[in-house]
Design an enzyme around this catalytic site. Structure first.
Site, PDB file in Angstrom:
ATOM      1  N   HIS A 309       0.802  -1.224   0.000  1.00  0.00           N
ATOM      2  CA  HIS A 309       0.000   0.000   0.000  1.00  0.00           C
ATOM      3  C   HIS A 309       0.834   1.273   0.000  1.00  0.00           C
ATOM      4  O   HIS A 309       0.280   2.352   0.209  1.00  0.00           O
ATOM      5  CB  HIS A 309      -0.914   0.035   1.225  1.00  0.00           C
ATOM      6  CG  HIS A 309      -2.114  -0.840   1.118  1.00  0.00           C
ATOM      7  ND1 HIS A 309      -3.259  -0.481   0.455  1.00  0.00           N
ATOM      8  CD2 HIS A 309      -2.355  -2.088   1.587  1.00  0.00           C
ATOM      9  CE1 HIS A 309      -4.146  -1.443   0.530  1.00  0.00           C
ATOM     10  NE2 HIS A 309      -3.626  -2.438   1.211  1.00  0.00           N
ATOM     11  N   LYS A 489      -8.415  13.604   4.317  1.00  0.00           N
ATOM     12  CA  LYS A 489      -7.574  12.411   4.269  1.00  0.00           C
ATOM     13  C   LYS A 489      -6.605  12.481   5.438  1.00  0.00           C
ATOM     14  O   LYS A 489      -6.516  13.506   6.117  1.00  0.00           O
ATOM     15  CB  LYS A 489      -6.815  12.288   2.944  1.00  0.00           C
ATOM     16  CG  LYS A 489      -6.043  13.552   2.569  1.00  0.00           C
ATOM     17  CD  LYS A 489      -5.464  13.447   1.166  1.00  0.00           C
ATOM     18  CE  LYS A 489      -6.518  13.605   0.096  1.00  0.00           C
ATOM     19  NZ  LYS A 489      -6.890  12.346  -0.528  1.00  0.00           N
ATOM     20  N   ARG A 490      -5.900  11.415   5.690  1.00  0.00           N
ATOM     21  CA  ARG A 490      -4.905  11.405   6.749  1.00  0.00           C
ATOM     22  C   ARG A 490      -3.923  12.556   6.556  1.00  0.00           C
ATOM     23  O   ARG A 490      -3.555  12.888   5.434  1.00  0.00           O
ATOM     24  CB  ARG A 490      -4.178  10.050   6.713  1.00  0.00           C
ATOM     25  CG  ARG A 490      -3.127   9.823   7.758  1.00  0.00           C
ATOM     26  CD  ARG A 490      -2.773   8.337   7.798  1.00  0.00           C
ATOM     27  NE  ARG A 490      -2.420   7.819   6.477  1.00  0.00           N
ATOM     28  CZ  ARG A 490      -1.174   7.765   5.996  1.00  0.00           C
ATOM     29  NH1 ARG A 490      -0.167   8.214   6.731  1.00  0.00           N
ATOM     30  NH2 ARG A 490      -0.945   7.275   4.797  1.00  0.00           N
ATOM     31  N   LYS A 495       0.763  13.993   1.289  1.00  0.00           N
ATOM     32  CA  LYS A 495      -0.576  14.328   0.797  1.00  0.00           C
ATOM     33  C   LYS A 495      -0.739  15.832   0.585  1.00  0.00           C
ATOM     34  O   LYS A 495      -1.690  16.286  -0.032  1.00  0.00           O
ATOM     35  CB  LYS A 495      -1.629  13.790   1.760  1.00  0.00           C
ATOM     36  CG  LYS A 495      -1.641  12.249   1.819  1.00  0.00           C
ATOM     37  CD  LYS A 495      -2.659  11.731   2.806  1.00  0.00           C
ATOM     38  CE  LYS A 495      -2.630  10.217   2.938  1.00  0.00           C
ATOM     39  NZ  LYS A 495      -3.145   9.514   1.742  1.00  0.00           N
ATOM     40  N   THR A 596      -8.585   6.397  -2.141  1.00  0.00           N
ATOM     41  CA  THR A 596      -9.963   5.951  -2.379  1.00  0.00           C
ATOM     42  C   THR A 596     -10.939   7.101  -2.147  1.00  0.00           C
ATOM     43  O   THR A 596     -12.067   7.049  -2.637  1.00  0.00           O
ATOM     44  CB  THR A 596     -10.340   4.766  -1.473  1.00  0.00           C
ATOM     45  OG1 THR A 596     -10.049   5.086  -0.112  1.00  0.00           O
ATOM     46  CG2 THR A 596      -9.583   3.512  -1.875  1.00  0.00           C
ATOM     47  N   LYS A 600     -14.671   8.206  -4.013  1.00  0.00           N
ATOM     48  CA  LYS A 600     -15.926   8.533  -3.329  1.00  0.00           C
ATOM     49  C   LYS A 600     -16.434   9.904  -3.757  1.00  0.00           C
ATOM     50  O   LYS A 600     -17.637  10.115  -3.950  1.00  0.00           O
ATOM     51  CB  LYS A 600     -15.717   8.483  -1.819  1.00  0.00           C
ATOM     52  CG  LYS A 600     -15.368   7.108  -1.303  1.00  0.00           C
ATOM     53  CD  LYS A 600     -14.720   7.157   0.076  1.00  0.00           C
ATOM     54  CE  LYS A 600     -14.082   5.824   0.412  1.00  0.00           C
ATOM     55  NZ  LYS A 600     -13.133   5.893   1.526  1.00  0.00           N
TER      56      LYS A 600
END
Length: 753
Positions: A309, A489-490, A495, A596, A600
């Site tokens: 991952h 998100k985290r 990110k 992901t 969504k």
């Protein structure tokens, strides 16, 4: 049976809401049990440290076909189902995308009729409950199992004695039914110790990590900033896989296996490196049961498969051998012999299991001793093969394969956005609810003015609903008529929440200079930072400080607002995602395995602003360049720059005065007055001197692309077409498709029934 049968035939209005909620959970649990379980000789065992399953009531009612019936039965006595849904506590069994993916996979496994169980741990307090105090993240235990409320989790009479180096822990197995859509059930099976004691927690989420017996299952991912915390993680991981291995062997024997044929009875999917120790543990247990080592290794390799991952080398776990010798001394001889097998064949230190410092590398164990290694997006898999894991790919080209992630559209559309789901039914029928590929039929309606208008109306209603929820949740007031620009998100530097933060600063400075955005924008963040991740917590602090700086400026706040959702979780996501206009997917190219959230958001009619990273690449291929907004360096350019070591953040700052002004603002007096100067200065210095995830080179392109996006939002009909195309093409990203791919290429469970 009706819900009335679970209230002792009392009128609903004579019951307290809690009594009704508990009755409803019992009713739904019995309905699920009556469906039965997917069974077969061969079963998938999906082992994961996280299962972020979210609240289950509405999802189970939909999957069991009971939602409308229960809603109407309650409404007949003046009670809204939503009132009861508010009593449900979200199971705190995961954190981010890894755990949510595992939850979606269990849903799809059940729906597709595949015999499968998820295996993990029953955390008492999850990761943590986030709150904001003095504009900083604080952590508290997330006590999700509370006296007086029914739970989906039931205790079983299955126990194992798990030998650690210094004591033996007796486990108890708990189960949660996973309902399949219009079908039978699977199960999430979680191990705990009865000695776990929440009273060990003394301050925030702090506790004595040396007291393993009482602290083993208190928290997901114990704080890894201390040696005791890191050691406790190893205890957790071994406890998880030691229980899983025993359960798998016992069940396979009960179904008829003689263990020599274990691969005909079990397919074990190792979700990231946390469950890696299942490999040597299974080999050890098979030898204890009379199987020779060579055969045991061959059996385990044929049973186990590994999902990678991450592209980040630092996220691939490795544990000092001293930790393993303390936690599970019986495993190290097995691991040493496995390492010897590798060294006998390959001289390259990169592929050996134990490195020069004596660390055991989990991913290396996985790659050598499983039969399948998959990435989770096309780009991610290619980077693994050609760059990050290239020496392994040279050895095992046949093992590497791609399984692009997916989401369960039943939860992420039918449950959280029922108005949109109903409108899609009106346009193309309800077949998409079972087969998400049918969403493509929406493309035939691209010029249907009534449909496009209704999409915009549904989005506005969802934005009002989210604004109302946010005000009730944390007192934050936002304008539902503004553009909702969302990054949830985290919190991690790769990110790049810091890139969005710098855009917000630049926009504030532009507003003060008389350069106004095309339309009012509300930038919404949802993120938790790991408790020991200092820079991530600094980014949260800077976001919260800037939010208050803008709120204190009457002229600026008419055009720009920032909101950060407190304790962002699945329940919050279900309200935020349907309300989103702009989906921020802005990780540094080559660093996000898949994502992901991007799937969504597009399913709910948001348009992506993103780098060509992870599954964004496949989104772009599906929707076409006119329906996504991409920017930034390519993954190839990033990888080459890292290889050369030639990135200079100072040069970027010197070349872009507006970037320099935005960075300087983070430590100006206005920000210092709002916040902690040391935190702000540390963040600024980290970006100015290091900027490891290349925020600066992408900044100008990001700002220009977002400006174009905001301008395009002014044409509502054209924007609605973009939204429609995104919804129509989101069907590919169904976890049903992903799971079917796993089964066809890796597990072959469906064909074994």
């Amino acid at each position: 049976m009706k819900l009335r049968d679970y209230t002792e035939n009392r009128k609903f209005t004579d019951c307290t809401r809690l009594e009704l909620f508990n009755a409803l959970l019992r009713y739904v649990a019995d309905a699920a049990k009556a469906r039965g379980y997917n069974e077969g000789r061969k079963k998938v065992y999906y082992i994961s440290a996280e299962f972020l399953i979210g609240k289950l009531l509405s999802n189970n009612l939909i999957n069991l076909g009971l939602y409308g019936e229960v809603r109407d039965e309650l409404a007949a006595e003046g009670i809204a189902l939503s009132e009861l849904e508010e009593f449900e506590l979200e199971p705190s069994l995961g954190n981010g995308g890894l755990g949510r993916l595992a939850a979606c996979f269990l849903d799809s496994l059940a729906t597709l009729g595949l015999p499968a169980d998820g295996l993990g741990l029953a955390y008492h307090c999850g990761l943590f409950r986030q709150s904001f105090v003095d504009r900083q993240q604080t952590e508290a235990p997330d006590h999700w199992l509370k006296w007086g409320q029914e739970s989906w989790m039931r205790r079983t009479d299955v126990h194992y004695d798990i030998p650690f180096g210094d004591f033996t822990a007796r486990s108890t197995l708990y189960e949660i039914d996973v309902t399949g859509y219009q079908g039978k059930c699977g199960r999430l099976r979680l191990f705990d110790v009865d000695t776990a004691d929440e009273r060990l927690i003394k301050s925030g989420i702090g506790f004595d990590a040396r007291d393993v017996a009482r602290g083993l299952t208190l928290f997901l991912y114990p704080d890894d900033s201390t040696e005791q915390g890191r050691l406790l993680r190893v205890y957790q991981e071994y406890f998880m896989v030691a229980n899983a291995a025993r359960l798998i062997l016992d069940e396979c024997v009960a179904r008829g296996s003689d263990l020599h044929d274990l691969a005909d009875y079990a397919a074990i999917q190792i979700n990231d490196t946390h469950p890696t120790l299942v490999i040597p543990e299974l080999i050890r247990l098979l030898q204890e049961r009379g199987i020779g080592e060579d055969e045991a290794v061959s059996i385990v390799r044929s049973v186990c498969a590994y999902t990678n991952h991450t592209i980040l080398a630092e996220a691939l776990e490795k544990w000092p051998r001293a930790y393993l010798e303390k936690v599970a001394p019986q495993l190290m001889p097995v691991i040493d012999r496995l390492d010897a097998r590798v060294r006998a064949k390959y001289d390259d230190p990169f592929v050996q299991i134990i490195d020069e410092q004596g660390n055991v590398r989990m991913a290396n164990l996985d790659i050598h001793f499983t039969h399948s290694v998959n990435g989770v997006a096309k780009l991610h898999t290619e980077i693994l093969k050609n760059s990050e894991l290239a020496p392994f790919y040279a050895i095992y080209p046949e093992k590497f394969n791609n399984k692009t992630n997916g989401i369960t559209f039943r939860r992420w559309l039918m449950s959280c956005n029922p108005a949109l789901a109903a409108r899609i039914d009106d346009a193309i029928g309800a077949g998409w609810r079972r087969d998400s590929a049918e969403l493509e039929k929406l493309l035939a309606h691209i010029d249907d003015a009534a449909l496009l208008t209704s999409l915009a109306e549904i989005k506005r209603a969802n934005k009002r609903r989210f604004a109302d929820w946010l005000r009730g949740h944390q007192g934050t007031v936002i304008d539902p008529d503004s553009v909702f620009d969302v990054q949830s998100k985290r919190l991690h530097e790769y990110k790049r929440q810091q890139l969005n933060l710098l855009w917000c600063v630049r926009t504030l400075l532009d507003i003060r200079a008389g350069i106004l955005p095309e339309r009012p924008v509300t930038v919404i963040f949802g993120a938790k930072a790991a408790p020991a991740y200092t820079i991530a917590k600094d980014i949260i602090h800077a976001i919260l400080c800037l939010s208050d700086v803008i709120d204190a400026d009457p002229a600026a706040r008419r055009h720009l607002r920032i909101a950060m959702v407190e304790n962002y979780n699945v329940s919050a996501a279900e309200k935020l995602i349907p309300a989103c206009d702009i989906s921020e997917q802005i990780s540094l190219a080559s660093k996000e395995a898949s994502g992901t959230g991007n799937m969504k958001f597009m399913l709910n009619g948001a348009v992506t602003l993103g780098t060509l990273d992870g599954a964004n690449v496949e989104i772009a291929e599906l929707v076409g360049p006119e329906n996504i907004y991409t920017f930034g360096l390519s993954s190839e350019a990033v990888i080459n720059s890292y290889a050369r070591g030639d990135y200079d953040p100072a040069a970027c700052l010197e070349a872009d005065p507006r970037l320099k002004a935005a960075l300087d603002f983070l430590v100006c007096d206005e920000m210092r007055t709002m916040g902690d100067a040391a935190r702000l200065e540390r963040l600024c210095a980290e970006l100015q001197n290091k900027d490891w995830f290349m925020t600066f080179p992408d900044f100008a392109d990001y700002c220009a692309t977002k400006a174009r996006m905001l301008a395009d939002l002014g044409d509502e009909a054209t924007w609605a077409r973009k939204a429609l195309v995104n919804i129509a093409m989101a069907g590919y990203f169904s976890s049903d498709r992903t799971i079917a791919d796993y089964d066809r290429d890796i597990w072959q469970v469906g064909s074994a029934r």
